[in-house]
Motif scaffolding. Sequence first.
Motif, PDB file in Angstrom:
ATOM      1  N   PHE A 118       0.850  -1.189   0.000  1.00 39.99           N
ATOM      2  CA  PHE A 118       0.000   0.000   0.000  1.00 39.99           C
ATOM      3  C   PHE A 118       0.889   1.244   0.000  1.00 39.99           C
ATOM      4  O   PHE A 118       1.904   1.295   0.693  1.00 39.99           O
ATOM      5  N   GLY A 119       0.465   2.241  -0.783  1.00 39.47           N
ATOM      6  CA  GLY A 119       1.239   3.476  -0.850  1.00 39.47           C
ATOM      7  C   GLY A 119       0.361   4.613  -1.318  1.00 39.47           C
ATOM      8  O   GLY A 119      -0.854   4.611  -1.132  1.00 39.47           O
ATOM      9  N   GLY A 120       0.988   5.588  -1.949  1.00 37.01           N
ATOM     10  CA  GLY A 120       0.251   6.733  -2.461  1.00 37.01           C
ATOM     11  C   GLY A 120      -0.447   6.401  -3.766  1.00 37.01           C
ATOM     12  O   GLY A 120      -0.296   5.316  -4.332  1.00 37.01           O
ATOM     13  N   HIS A 121      -1.186   7.393  -4.295  1.00 37.86           N
ATOM     14  CA  HIS A 121      -2.030   7.116  -5.449  1.00 37.86           C
ATOM     15  C   HIS A 121      -2.476   8.408  -6.106  1.00 37.86           C
ATOM     16  O   HIS A 121      -2.455   9.487  -5.503  1.00 37.86           O
ATOM     17  N   GLY A 122      -2.910   8.276  -7.348  1.00 32.75           N
ATOM     18  CA  GLY A 122      -3.567   9.380  -8.000  1.00 32.75           C
ATOM     19  C   GLY A 122      -4.920   9.630  -7.368  1.00 32.75           C
ATOM     20  O   GLY A 122      -5.512   8.747  -6.735  1.00 32.75           O
ATOM     21  N   ILE A 123      -5.410  10.851  -7.529  1.00 29.07           N
ATOM     22  CA  ILE A 123      -6.709  11.218  -6.943  1.00 29.07           C
ATOM     23  C   ILE A 123      -7.293  12.329  -7.801  1.00 29.07           C
ATOM     24  O   ILE A 123      -6.564  13.070  -8.470  1.00 29.07           O
ATOM     25  N   GLY A 124      -8.611  12.425  -7.806  1.00 32.05           N
ATOM     26  CA  GLY A 124      -9.281  13.459  -8.597  1.00 32.05           C
ATOM     27  C   GLY A 124     -10.774  13.367  -8.408  1.00 32.05           C
ATOM     28  O   GLY A 124     -11.284  13.648  -7.331  1.00 32.05           O
ATOM     29  N   SER A 125     -11.494  12.948  -9.431  1.00 34.88           N
ATOM     30  CA  SER A 125     -12.931  12.785  -9.307  1.00 34.88           C
ATOM     31  C   SER A 125     -13.289  11.599  -8.425  1.00 34.88           C
ATOM     32  O   SER A 125     -14.418  11.502  -7.925  1.00 34.88           O
TER      33      SER A 125
ATOM     34  N   ASP B 217      -4.915   5.533 -10.578  1.00 38.38           N
ATOM     35  CA  ASP B 217      -3.519   5.440 -10.981  1.00 38.38           C
ATOM     36  C   ASP B 217      -2.973   6.856 -11.097  1.00 38.38           C
ATOM     37  O   ASP B 217      -3.729   7.807 -11.297  1.00 38.38           O
ATOM     38  N   PRO B 218      -1.637   7.004 -10.957  1.00 36.39           N
ATOM     39  CA  PRO B 218      -0.635   5.968 -10.752  1.00 36.39           C
ATOM     40  C   PRO B 218      -0.447   5.623  -9.270  1.00 36.39           C
ATOM     41  O   PRO B 218      -0.685   6.456  -8.395  1.00 36.39           O
ATOM     42  N   HIS B 219      -0.026   4.385  -9.026  1.00 39.49           N
ATOM     43  CA  HIS B 219       0.381   3.989  -7.671  1.00 39.49           C
ATOM     44  C   HIS B 219       1.721   4.639  -7.357  1.00 39.49           C
ATOM     45  O   HIS B 219       2.603   4.720  -8.216  1.00 39.49           O
ATOM     46  N   VAL B 220       1.873   5.122  -6.129  1.00 39.30           N
ATOM     47  CA  VAL B 220       3.132   5.743  -5.694  1.00 39.30           C
ATOM     48  C   VAL B 220       3.675   4.916  -4.530  1.00 39.30           C
ATOM     49  O   VAL B 220       3.269   5.096  -3.378  1.00 39.30           O
ATOM     50  N   SER B 221       4.585   4.014  -4.822  1.00 37.89           N
ATOM     51  CA  SER B 221       5.174   3.186  -3.779  1.00 37.89           C
ATOM     52  C   SER B 221       6.008   4.051  -2.842  1.00 37.89           C
ATOM     53  O   SER B 221       6.522   5.109  -3.227  1.00 37.89           O
ATOM     54  N   ASN B 222       6.183   3.578  -1.615  1.00 38.48           N
ATOM     55  CA  ASN B 222       6.997   4.314  -0.649  1.00 38.48           C
ATOM     56  C   ASN B 222       8.472   3.971  -0.735  1.00 38.48           C
ATOM     57  O   ASN B 222       9.253   4.363   0.132  1.00 38.48           O
ATOM     58  N   THR B 223       8.861   3.285  -1.772  1.00 38.80           N
ATOM     59  CA  THR B 223      10.264   3.125  -2.128  1.00 38.80           C
ATOM     60  C   THR B 223      10.311   2.804  -3.615  1.00 38.80           C
ATOM     61  O   THR B 223       9.341   2.283  -4.173  1.00 38.80           O
ATOM     62  N   GLY B 224      11.400   3.145  -4.270  1.00 38.32           N
ATOM     63  CA  GLY B 224      11.472   2.906  -5.706  1.00 38.32           C
ATOM     64  C   GLY B 224      12.761   3.422  -6.315  1.00 38.32           C
ATOM     65  O   GLY B 224      13.630   3.960  -5.617  1.00 38.32           O
ATOM     66  N   ARG B 225      12.861   3.255  -7.622  1.00 41.56           N
ATOM     67  CA  ARG B 225      14.058   3.662  -8.352  1.00 41.56           C
ATOM     68  C   ARG B 225      13.801   4.976  -9.077  1.00 41.56           C
ATOM     69  O   ARG B 225      12.773   5.130  -9.750  1.00 41.56           O
ATOM     70  N   PRO B 226      14.700   5.927  -8.963  1.00 39.67           N
ATOM     71  CA  PRO B 226      14.506   7.208  -9.656  1.00 39.67           C
ATOM     72  C   PRO B 226      14.520   7.025 -11.166  1.00 39.67           C
ATOM     73  O   PRO B 226      15.124   6.090 -11.696  1.00 39.67           O
ATOM     74  N   GLY B 227      13.835   7.916 -11.853  1.00 40.66           N
ATOM     75  CA  GLY B 227      13.820   7.887 -13.301  1.00 40.66           C
ATOM     76  C   GLY B 227      12.870   6.879 -13.909  1.00 40.66           C
ATOM     77  O   GLY B 227      12.824   6.729 -15.133  1.00 40.66           O
ATOM     78  N   ARG B 228      12.093   6.209 -13.068  1.00 39.97           N
ATOM     79  CA  ARG B 228      11.165   5.184 -13.567  1.00 39.97           C
ATOM     80  C   ARG B 228       9.721   5.633 -13.370  1.00 39.97           C
ATOM     81  O   ARG B 228       9.408   6.431 -12.506  1.00 39.97           O
TER      82      ARG B 228
END
Length: 257
Positions: free
Chosen positions: A172-179, A184-195
């Motif tokens: 579970f992590g962050g996420h897009g939001i709007g209506s 999407d997109p899922h925003v993991s709490n760790t990851g590789r830059p530039g991806r």
Amino acid sequence: MIEILNPAKVARARDTGALVAHILQTLRSRSAVGTNLLDIDRWARTMIDEAGAQSCYVDYAPSFGRGPFGHHICTGVNDAVLHGLPHDYALADGDLLSLDLAVSLEGVAADSAISFVVGESRPAESVAMIDATERALAAGIAAAAPGARIGDLSHAIGTVLTEAGYLINTEFGGHGIGSTMHQDPHVSNTGRPGRGYQLRPGLLLALEPWVMADTADLVTDADGWTLRSATGCRTAHSEHTIAITADGAEVLTLPRS
């Protein structure tokens, strides 16, 4: 679905974000030793209704929950970190309380979470954990700008959490939001830059670093919703909704002065 909001909807998102921030800060000020979690849910409902808004949680029924959620706010105490279902529990001195609120106003949603210690006690481990999630959130926001990638935000968040000594759960992590609340997109709490997805103006993201003191494993409570640390250790959760602008990122869920 990845939704890009036009300027008029971003302006409405500012109003939604301000409402979410106001409600959370009001609930924080009312949460004292002896406060019942069901009272917090009732207060949230009253403020949401008075604003002509809707909670995103009442009818929330994802595949991982025993839905619908049926309450207006998530209330996590101590080892409960996500989707805390309000129940008959009176807060005690030193409890670590996380409040997670998502509201829709005039068709645009905003999502935010805060963690704090109730009463006069200030357990050092709890204070440090809350601080780490807040610093990680600030790092993720600082990395957000047009042209940046989702991985840049995830890397910034994860670097702070890892350097603070915490293991990171990627379910579970962050996420897009709007209506709608979760997009999407899922925003993991760790990851590789530039991806990952490249950010552009009009994109709204809910960034939400959360950690558990000594594990990365979750267990689901008997209520079918509340996610707790597998070891029973304490947890913390911080979240803001941001809008990507031409110049960087605007935090929408800050209290208005």
